[in-house]
Design an enzyme around this catalytic site. Structure first.
Site, short mmCIF file in Angstrom:
data_model
loop_
_atom_site.label_atom_id
_atom_site.label_comp_id
_atom_site.label_asym_id
_atom_site.label_seq_id
_atom_site.Cartn_x
_atom_site.Cartn_y
_atom_site.Cartn_z
N ARG A 100 105.99 53.47 -12.20
CA ARG A 100 105.22 52.27 -11.93
C ARG A 100 106.14 51.15 -11.51
O ARG A 100 107.16 50.90 -12.16
CB ARG A 100 104.47 51.90 -13.22
CG ARG A 100 103.18 51.20 -13.03
CD ARG A 100 102.43 51.12 -14.34
NE ARG A 100 103.12 50.33 -15.35
CZ ARG A 100 102.51 49.59 -16.26
NH1 ARG A 100 101.19 49.52 -16.28
NH2 ARG A 100 103.18 48.91 -17.16
N THR A 104 104.33 45.08 -9.05
CA THR A 104 102.97 45.29 -8.54
C THR A 104 102.11 46.13 -9.48
O THR A 104 100.89 46.18 -9.33
CB THR A 104 103.02 46.01 -7.18
OG1 THR A 104 103.56 47.34 -7.40
CG2 THR A 104 103.91 45.29 -6.19
N ASP A 196 107.03 51.24 -23.85
CA ASP A 196 107.15 52.13 -22.69
C ASP A 196 107.39 53.56 -23.19
O ASP A 196 108.43 53.85 -23.78
CB ASP A 196 108.33 51.67 -21.81
CG ASP A 196 108.41 52.47 -20.52
OD1 ASP A 196 108.37 51.86 -19.44
OD2 ASP A 196 108.50 53.72 -20.60
N ASP A 199 110.59 55.28 -21.87
CA ASP A 199 111.82 54.72 -22.45
C ASP A 199 111.97 55.11 -23.92
O ASP A 199 113.07 55.40 -24.39
CB ASP A 199 111.82 53.19 -22.35
CG ASP A 199 111.99 52.70 -20.92
OD1 ASP A 199 112.13 53.54 -20.02
OD2 ASP A 199 111.97 51.47 -20.72
O1 LIG Z 1 98.12 53.32 -16.03
P1 LIG Z 1 99.36 52.77 -15.37
O2 LIG Z 1 99.33 51.28 -15.29
O3 LIG Z 1 99.62 53.41 -14.07
O4 LIG Z 1 100.57 53.07 -16.37
C1 LIG Z 1 100.74 54.30 -16.98
C2 LIG Z 1 101.97 54.98 -16.50
O5 LIG Z 1 103.12 54.23 -16.94
C3 LIG Z 1 104.02 55.11 -17.61
O6 LIG Z 1 104.91 55.71 -16.74
P2 LIG Z 1 106.12 54.90 -16.05
O7 LIG Z 1 105.69 54.45 -14.70
O8 LIG Z 1 106.63 53.88 -17.00
O9 LIG Z 1 107.18 56.02 -15.81
P3 LIG Z 1 108.06 56.80 -16.89
O10 LIG Z 1 107.14 57.81 -17.52
O11 LIG Z 1 109.14 57.42 -16.07
O12 LIG Z 1 108.59 55.81 -17.90
C4 LIG Z 1 103.07 56.13 -18.21
O13 LIG Z 1 103.73 57.30 -18.61
C5 LIG Z 1 102.06 56.35 -17.14
O14 LIG Z 1 102.44 57.33 -16.19
O1 LIG Z 2 102.04 50.09 -22.38
C1 LIG Z 2 102.41 50.84 -21.44
C2 LIG Z 2 101.86 50.75 -20.15
C3 LIG Z 2 102.31 51.60 -19.19
N1 LIG Z 2 103.27 52.50 -19.47
C4 LIG Z 2 103.81 52.59 -20.71
O2 LIG Z 2 104.68 53.45 -20.95
N2 LIG Z 2 103.39 51.75 -21.67
MG LIG Z 3 107.97 54.13 -18.32
#
Ligand SMILES: O=P(O)(O)OC[C@H]1O[C@H](OP(=O)(O)OP(=O)(O)O)[C@H](O)[C@@H]1O
Ligand SMILES: O=c1cc[nH]c(=O)[nH]1
Ligand SMILES: [Mg+2]
Length: 205
Positions: A100, A104, A196, A199
């Site tokens: 993400r 944005t 997150d 993370d």
């Molecule tokens: O509903 P949304 O607003 O799209 O957010 C949710 C997304 O955010 C996180 O991933 P992230 O983009 O942080 O990637 P990561 O798993 O590599 O940390 C999570 O695992 C989802 O995939």
């Molecule tokens: O709270 C949140 C939202 C998006 N992605 C995450 O990992 N945590």
């Molecule tokens: Mg993430």
């Protein structure tokens, strides 16, 4: 939508929410919660009956009639993949990688490995977080473009905003989650949430 409110699921989710939980304990709690979510998500899956012999007698045995495709959304969904696969050993696995954009809040795709034809296969999408819903909508569009009509989003936590976006998308999806939280904050994080999920399992990037 199914909200799994079992006390054991709530306890695992509490461990994940707690800011004091380290990465190893967070991963362990997510793995255990995944077992409960998948168990409930598969409750009504059709079965095939086969006659088997026990050491004592003949009886009916049961197997999944149509094992699903599992699709973890990288990175965070990887923490659910092994447990889901252990519960459904016959399942195939596809992969979607999304990150993400912090400004944005739109998902940026970086990986896609899915079978061509999903027209008669159930699909379980694995991602701990459904926040704005943008990542899940993107993933389900990829699946629907391959003919999928039976998709379940298995998420540890959902925000009302993400559930609304999925409903408005008109895509064929059912949500199984351990909690629908209050809202998103200005940075797109679920409140109270757990931070997150990528993370917390793997470290920040
Ligand atoms: O509903 P949304 O607003 O799209 O957010 C949710 C997304 O955010 C996180 O991933 P992230 O983009 O942080 O990637 P990561 O798993 O590599 O940390 C999570 O695992 C989802 O995939
Ligand atoms: O709270 C949140 C939202 C998006 N992605 C995450 O990992 N945590
Ligand atoms: Mg993430």
């Amino acid at each position: 939508m199914l909200v799994v409110e079992h006390p054991l699921a709530r306890a695992r989710l509490t461990t994940m929410r707690d800011a004091r939980t380290d990465s190893a304990a967070f991963r362990a709690a997510l793995q255990e919660l995944t077992v409960m979510l998948i168990y409930e998500a598969m409750r009504d899956a059709p079965v095939r009956i086969e006659r088997i012999h026990t050491p004592v007698a003949r009886t009916d045995g049961y197997a999944l009639a149509n094992p699903p495709l599992l699709v973890p959304v990288l990175r965070a969904g990887l923490g659910m993949a092994d447990q889901a696969h252990k519960l459904i050993p016959d399942a195939q696995m596809g992969f979607v990688g999304l990150a993400r954009d912090e400004e944005t809040l739109q998902p940026t795709p970086y990986m896609e490995s899915l079978p061509e034809d999903l027209s008669d296969r159930p699909v379980l999408v694995l991602d701990p977080m459904l926040a704005t819903g943008g990542s899940m909508v993107h993933t389900i569009r990829l699946l629907a473009n391959r003919g999928a009509t039976d998709v379940t989003a298995v998420v540890a936590l959902a925000a009302p905003e993400g559930i609304r976006l999925l409903e408005e998308s008109g895509l064929p999806v059912r949500v199984v989650t351990a909690s629908v939280d209050e809202r998103l904050n200005d940075s797109g994080y679920i409140v109270p949430g757990l931070g997150d999920a990528g993370d917390r399992q793997y470290g920040s990037v």
